[in-house]
Design an enzyme around this catalytic site. Structure first.
Site, PDB file in Angstrom:
ATOM      1  N   ALA A 102      41.598  36.723  39.760  1.00 46.39           N
ATOM      2  CA  ALA A 102      40.819  36.401  40.961  1.00 46.39           C
ATOM      3  C   ALA A 102      40.967  34.935  41.351  1.00 46.39           C
ATOM      4  O   ALA A 102      40.632  34.560  42.460  1.00 46.39           O
ATOM      5  CB  ALA A 102      39.351  36.725  40.718  1.00 46.39           C
ATOM      6  N   LYS A 103      41.439  34.113  40.418  1.00 45.13           N
ATOM      7  CA  LYS A 103      41.654  32.679  40.677  1.00 45.13           C
ATOM      8  C   LYS A 103      40.429  32.052  41.334  1.00 45.13           C
ATOM      9  O   LYS A 103      40.554  31.292  42.292  1.00 45.13           O
ATOM     10  CB  LYS A 103      42.924  32.467  41.512  1.00 45.13           C
ATOM     11  CG  LYS A 103      44.196  32.987  40.801  1.00 45.13           C
ATOM     12  CD  LYS A 103      45.469  32.654  41.545  1.00 45.13           C
ATOM     13  CE  LYS A 103      46.719  33.087  40.794  1.00 45.13           C
ATOM     14  NZ  LYS A 103      46.867  34.553  40.637  1.00 45.13           N
ATOM     15  N   ARG A 104      39.251  32.325  40.806  1.00 48.43           N
ATOM     16  CA  ARG A 104      38.039  31.767  41.378  1.00 48.43           C
ATOM     17  C   ARG A 104      37.826  30.324  40.912  1.00 48.43           C
ATOM     18  O   ARG A 104      38.255  29.938  39.812  1.00 48.43           O
ATOM     19  CB  ARG A 104      36.820  32.602  40.972  1.00 48.43           C
ATOM     20  CG  ARG A 104      36.848  34.038  41.492  1.00 48.43           C
ATOM     21  CD  ARG A 104      36.879  34.122  43.008  1.00 48.43           C
ATOM     22  NE  ARG A 104      36.613  35.464  43.501  1.00 48.43           N
ATOM     23  CZ  ARG A 104      37.541  36.335  43.906  1.00 48.43           C
ATOM     24  NH1 ARG A 104      38.823  36.001  43.893  1.00 48.43           N
ATOM     25  NH2 ARG A 104      37.197  37.528  44.342  1.00 48.43           N
TER      26      ARG A 104
END
Lengths: 307, 307
Positions: A102-104
């Site tokens: 998700a590369k949050r």
């Protein structure tokens, strides 16, 4: 429950695999028999769920984890997120770890909410680990570290991504030494050192793309206690042969992910793939996973020999 | 349809406002009359939808846009995303722009999927603009630029965030000159220059936190064609008085966002807020929005006087 790194290594040893299969669903690549019956978001989401279950069944013996790439679910809104929830549950029921790609990354309180969404067992979107973007600095990363420690989940912080323009900022050389990637790696290493599990690895891992093997040795040595999540194998041009530098002397310490090269292999090898049967699709995915598993194991053994 | 920047400026002129209200729902801060009736995800999501509709009604005359912070919806999985979809539809029906604060960023094909999810009108999650994390470089940003151009939507690229540790990487000084923030700003400026609308601004904006006014003047001058999205007012410590440097000589060129300081103002000023009526909550939110609108207009007029 064992910490995330120990669970990764236990699964890797029992399956003799470091393979992660990316779940980046694209209904344009589904054969007729699996394609959505209507254009509605719900029908598309249902088709994605069914296809992901097929992939999970086909790769469960050969892969340590699956890695849903959240963009491909968000594109269908709440229907897509329902499909993602189903996929997470099904993968875990089949003994696969789930890495949410998700590369949050956000400011502290918002990062805490993301950590709650993806790393807290009470959340419908909780997997075993999450990819994290560190651009906002320590107070954007710490909530993820804390949640991982509290819930025996893990994170992979972006250090060097697999894409062609990764170096635009990540290779920027700082006036006081090191590239941005190396600086982030050193920061991750400091955290990981204090959270080692039984096998010497921490739940605080790092993303290092398979397309930059020349950077991997340096980053591997800066972060001796972080499992590397290595995307970009296959469709993006990464080659298993180039990956020896990502592993430690025991052939551990890295998980390597391939997505389209496994899940849509049948499109590349079968001219009439639109008419493929479910059994043919299943067999193609299983064989592609097995091929990747073996190629990666060769790289691991090579790594053990040269160290 | 007019481009995003021209729509922002038209809305800003017609409402005499540069205020953006952040929608970061937290059910712990809902008075009893608005609190979820059960603990299920669906009941919580329903309470969030209802509260957001109340906020939207209260601020529609005073704000240009609302800015949902996606983490606070993802934490409830698909139920939360349903609430977000309802909020987007309702806000747009009330004449508010919607800035999705998702901070997405990924490799090219995945960035395209995120762009499709948030910037393509056919998507249930499409708003008017999206915040974008540039850590992956040009091929992670270009798909968002292309989608914005194609669909008259916009992006705000993270340049200097509002959190305390923003500078950890963003202030890193490059050996060949400039901070990382300034380098990203120069990159954004090159894109924005080629995509100016009628008012001289582009749909390619930038996030510059209200908590770093000393950086804003430099970043403003590097990016003369980018609207700045300025978070951090209120709860994070940003002050409207400090914001003159974010605006241009016409008092335009920046949108300033406040979240908890407006939506949960009643918790701070009403000791018995748990027992507040809907009318009291509505009045408190409306008054807080009006107060912020006026304070920001003072800063804009100040900016016009000093330039």
């Amino acid at each position: 429950m064992a910490g995330f790194a120990d669970r990764v290594i236990a699964a890797s040893e029992s399956k003799d695999s470091v393979l992660v299969v990316g779940l980046d669903p694209n209904v344009d690549y589904l054969p007729n028999v699996l394609a959505p019956t209507q254009e509605s978001g719900r029908a598309v989401a249902e088709a994605i769920s069914q296809f992901n279950r097929l992939v999970i069944d086909a790769v469960a013996d050969h892969a340590v984890a699956v890695k849903p790439q959240l963009a491909y679910y968000e594109v269908y809104g709440s229907d897509g997120i329902c499909a993602l929830e189903d996929t997470i549950r099904y993968a875990r029921s089949k003994g696969l770890l789930v890495v949410q790609d998700a590369k949050r990354g956000d400011i502290g309180p918002t990062a805490s909410a993301y950590a709650q969404a993806y790393l807290h067992p009470s959340s419908p979107l909780c997997g075993d680990a999450l990819t994290v973007n560190p651009l906002l600095g320590a107070d954007g990363v710490n909530p993820f570290v804390e949640a991982a420690m509290q819930h025996a989940t893990g994170i992979f912080v972006l250090v060097k991504t697999s894409n062609p323009s990764a170096g635009q900022w990540q290779d920027l050389i700082a006036a006081d030494g090191g590239t941005l990637s190396q600086r982030i790696a050193a920061y991750i290493a400091d955290i990981a050192r204090n959270h080692r599990g039984e096998h010497g690895y921490s739940a605080i891992g790092a993303v290092v793309g398979s397309t930059y093997p020349q950077d991997a040795l340096a980053l591997r040595s800066i972060m001796p206690h972080s499992i590397l999540l290595v995307p970009g194998l296959g469709a993006q041009g990464g080659r298993a042969d180039d990956l020896t530098g990502y592993f430690d002397a025991q052939g551990q310490g890295a998980l390597v992910s391939s997505s389209r090269g496994i899940t849509y292999r049948y499109c590349a090898v079968t001219p009439e793939w639109k008419h493929a049967t479910i059994d043919q699709v299943f067999a193609s995915i299983r064989e592609a996973a097995l091929t990747s598993q073996r190629a990666l194991n060769n790289a691991r053994h090579q790594s053990q020999r040269i160290r």
